[in-house]
Design a protein around this motif. Sequence first.
Motif, mmCIF file in Angstrom:
data_model
loop_
_atom_site.group_PDB
_atom_site.id
_atom_site.type_symbol
_atom_site.label_atom_id
_atom_site.label_comp_id
_atom_site.label_asym_id
_atom_site.label_seq_id
_atom_site.Cartn_x
_atom_site.Cartn_y
_atom_site.Cartn_z
ATOM 1 N N ASN A 1 51.146 41.413 -65.874
ATOM 2 C CA ASN A 1 52.227 42.388 -66.008
ATOM 3 C C ASN A 1 52.174 43.047 -67.377
ATOM 4 O OD1 ASN A 1 53.026 41.484 -63.515
ATOM 5 N ND2 ASN A 1 54.634 40.163 -64.296
ATOM 6 N N LEU A 2 52.708 44.269 -67.458
ATOM 7 C CA LEU A 2 52.762 45.015 -68.718
ATOM 8 C C LEU A 2 54.212 45.336 -69.044
ATOM 9 C CD1 LEU A 2 49.886 47.583 -68.079
ATOM 10 C CD2 LEU A 2 49.770 45.478 -69.408
ATOM 11 N N ASN A 3 54.578 45.185 -70.322
ATOM 12 C CA ASN A 3 55.940 45.510 -70.765
ATOM 13 C C ASN A 3 55.870 46.383 -72.007
ATOM 14 O OD1 ASN A 3 57.289 43.986 -68.810
ATOM 15 N ND2 ASN A 3 56.993 42.116 -69.989
ATOM 16 N N PHE A 4 56.611 47.470 -71.979
ATOM 17 C CA PHE A 4 56.752 48.353 -73.122
ATOM 18 C C PHE A 4 58.253 48.531 -73.378
ATOM 19 C CE2 PHE A 4 52.847 49.441 -70.888
ATOM 20 C CZ PHE A 4 51.908 49.267 -71.896
ATOM 21 N N PRO A 5 58.889 47.530 -74.031
ATOM 22 C CA PRO A 5 60.356 47.560 -74.177
ATOM 23 C C PRO A 5 60.873 48.771 -74.941
ATOM 24 C CG PRO A 5 59.447 45.441 -74.885
ATOM 25 C CD PRO A 5 58.301 46.338 -74.590
ATOM 26 N N SER A 6 60.118 49.268 -75.918
ATOM 27 C CA SER A 6 60.602 50.414 -76.685
ATOM 28 C C SER A 6 60.741 51.663 -75.814
ATOM 29 C CB SER A 6 59.677 50.697 -77.862
ATOM 30 O OG SER A 6 58.396 51.045 -77.390
ATOM 31 N N MET A 7 59.983 51.713 -74.719
ATOM 32 C CA MET A 7 60.049 52.859 -73.818
ATOM 33 C C MET A 7 60.814 52.527 -72.544
ATOM 34 S SD MET A 7 56.121 54.029 -74.228
ATOM 35 C CE MET A 7 56.251 54.965 -72.762
ATOM 36 N N SER A 8 61.297 51.292 -72.422
ATOM 37 C CA SER A 8 61.980 50.817 -71.213
ATOM 38 C C SER A 8 61.094 50.987 -69.980
ATOM 39 C CB SER A 8 63.306 51.541 -71.010
ATOM 40 O OG SER A 8 64.166 51.303 -72.095
ATOM 41 N N LEU A 9 59.823 50.649 -70.130
ATOM 42 C CA LEU A 9 58.833 50.772 -69.065
ATOM 43 C C LEU A 9 58.235 49.388 -68.803
ATOM 44 C CD1 LEU A 9 57.143 52.707 -67.242
ATOM 45 C CD2 LEU A 9 55.533 52.862 -69.142
ATOM 46 N N TYR A 10 58.281 48.957 -67.542
ATOM 47 C CA TYR A 10 57.809 47.627 -67.168
ATOM 48 C C TYR A 10 56.918 47.735 -65.934
ATOM 49 C CZ TYR A 10 61.744 46.555 -70.165
ATOM 50 O OH TYR A 10 62.609 46.530 -71.224
ATOM 51 N N GLY A 11 55.718 47.157 -66.015
ATOM 52 C CA GLY A 11 54.795 47.159 -64.901
ATOM 53 C C GLY A 11 54.571 45.743 -64.407
ATOM 54 N N SER A 12 54.570 45.556 -63.087
ATOM 55 C CA SER A 12 54.388 44.204 -62.540
ATOM 56 C C SER A 12 53.487 44.243 -61.313
ATOM 57 C CB SER A 12 55.734 43.586 -62.178
ATOM 58 O OG SER A 12 56.383 44.347 -61.188
ATOM 59 N N CYS A 13 52.781 43.123 -61.114
ATOM 60 C CA CYS A 13 51.911 42.929 -59.959
ATOM 61 C C CYS A 13 52.453 41.784 -59.121
ATOM 62 C CB CYS A 13 50.493 42.554 -60.404
ATOM 63 S SG CYS A 13 49.614 43.875 -61.228
ATOM 64 N N ASP A 14 52.405 41.958 -57.822
ATOM 65 C CA ASP A 14 52.790 40.902 -56.888
ATOM 66 C C ASP A 14 51.640 40.762 -55.892
ATOM 67 O OD1 ASP A 14 54.156 38.994 -55.453
ATOM 68 O OD2 ASP A 14 55.406 40.462 -54.384
ATOM 69 N N ASN A 15 50.869 39.679 -56.048
ATOM 70 C CA ASN A 15 49.672 39.484 -55.231
ATOM 71 C C ASN A 15 49.934 38.419 -54.181
ATOM 72 O OD1 ASN A 15 48.194 41.275 -56.924
ATOM 73 N ND2 ASN A 15 48.117 39.640 -58.429
ATOM 74 N N LYS A 16 49.886 38.820 -52.938
ATOM 75 C CA LYS A 16 50.029 37.905 -51.808
ATOM 76 C C LYS A 16 48.799 38.076 -50.924
ATOM 77 C CE LYS A 16 55.037 38.081 -51.898
ATOM 78 N NZ LYS A 16 56.240 38.565 -51.275
ATOM 79 N N PRO A 17 48.494 37.092 -50.091
ATOM 80 C CA PRO A 17 47.294 37.204 -49.248
ATOM 81 C C PRO A 17 47.305 38.405 -48.314
ATOM 82 C CG PRO A 17 48.154 34.957 -49.205
ATOM 83 C CD PRO A 17 49.138 35.788 -49.962
ATOM 84 N N ASN A 18 48.490 38.792 -47.852
ATOM 85 C CA ASN A 18 48.538 39.899 -46.902
ATOM 86 C C ASN A 18 48.878 41.247 -47.543
ATOM 87 O OD1 ASN A 18 51.104 39.129 -47.526
ATOM 88 N ND2 ASN A 18 51.924 39.420 -45.469
ATOM 89 N N GLN A 19 49.241 41.250 -48.842
ATOM 90 C CA GLN A 19 49.636 42.522 -49.481
ATOM 91 C C GLN A 19 49.517 42.397 -50.993
ATOM 92 O OE1 GLN A 19 52.893 44.805 -47.778
ATOM 93 N NE2 GLN A 19 53.873 44.799 -49.773
ATOM 94 N N ASN A 20 49.021 43.439 -51.617
ATOM 95 C CA ASN A 20 48.902 43.526 -53.072
ATOM 96 C C ASN A 20 49.819 44.671 -53.513
ATOM 97 O OD1 ASN A 20 48.062 43.252 -55.673
ATOM 98 N ND2 ASN A 20 45.916 43.785 -55.297
ATOM 99 N N THR A 21 50.829 44.367 -54.361
ATOM 100 C CA THR A 21 51.835 45.357 -54.733
ATOM 101 C C THR A 21 51.883 45.539 -56.247
ATOM 102 O OG1 THR A 21 53.177 44.729 -52.823
ATOM 103 C CG2 THR A 21 54.277 45.965 -54.553
ATOM 104 N N ALA A 22 51.937 46.792 -56.679
ATOM 105 C CA ALA A 22 52.114 47.137 -58.093
ATOM 106 C C ALA A 22 53.376 47.973 -58.218
ATOM 107 C CB ALA A 22 50.912 47.922 -58.602
ATOM 108 N N SER A 23 54.152 47.719 -59.288
ATOM 109 C CA SER A 23 55.406 48.456 -59.503
ATOM 110 C C SER A 23 55.563 48.841 -60.964
ATOM 111 C CB SER A 23 56.617 47.591 -59.113
ATOM 112 O OG SER A 23 56.597 47.288 -57.758
ATOM 113 N N TRP A 24 56.065 50.044 -61.177
ATOM 114 C CA TRP A 24 56.490 50.498 -62.504
ATOM 115 C C TRP A 24 57.992 50.700 -62.442
ATOM 116 C CZ3 TRP A 24 53.853 50.132 -66.758
ATOM 117 C CH2 TRP A 24 52.462 50.256 -66.758
ATOM 118 N N GLN A 25 58.706 50.079 -63.374
ATOM 119 C CA GLN A 25 60.154 50.259 -63.446
ATOM 120 C C GLN A 25 60.500 50.905 -64.782
ATOM 121 O OE1 GLN A 25 62.538 46.707 -63.444
ATOM 122 N NE2 GLN A 25 64.415 47.846 -63.172
ATOM 123 N N MET A 26 61.319 51.941 -64.710
ATOM 124 C CA MET A 26 61.809 52.617 -65.917
ATOM 125 C C MET A 26 63.321 52.510 -65.930
ATOM 126 S SD MET A 26 59.550 56.078 -66.186
ATOM 127 C CE MET A 26 59.932 56.326 -67.898
#
Length: 182
Positions: free
Chosen positions: A67-92
């Motif tokens: 996962n990536l976090n940039f608190p000064s910009m309020s930007l957070y990136g996360s990965c959720d890896n499961k056998p049936n699905q690979n998910t990436a999310s950016w939250q602002m």
Amino acid sequence: MWLFVCIVLQSAPPVQGYNYSMVPVNTTVYMGKSTTFTCSIVPGNGMLNFTARLPLNSYTLQCPGKNLNFPSMSLYGSCDNKPNQNTASWQMSNIGSDVNGSAFICSGDGLDVQVGYLWITGASKYYLMLFGCVMGGFFGILIIFGVTYVSLKRSERLQECFKGKPEEEDDIEGVEEETIKD
């Protein structure tokens, strides 16, 4: 020969193609609010790159990965890896007008690139409020100066206070009488 071809085709594992199960979409939010952009591929064993292209910089999240976090910009990136699905999310969060038009670009193994844009609304209300405050302050100061001027003009006590010490006046009447007698 045909029997051999049929046996080979049946014994070979089928090729698994990747598909998007979720793609980033164009999103409009109010200033100061939060939003999330998500991209997913199935099955979950593929590589997924999800880039947040902001006006001043770009950040790429690779899933599977950390996962990536940039608190000064309020930007957070996360990965959720499961056998049936690979998910990436950016939250602002606490979104400002400086990130208007940012692009969120998703690319998976052998798949077309998918893009979602961030649009900010409510920025014009901010500038209207700022303009109103500035104009209100200007007219407020103008009214205070006007009331002060009128008060000084009408009040003899205030006029005496601001005049200072009176100077000695010459006797003008005495001077006129002397010149007439000559």
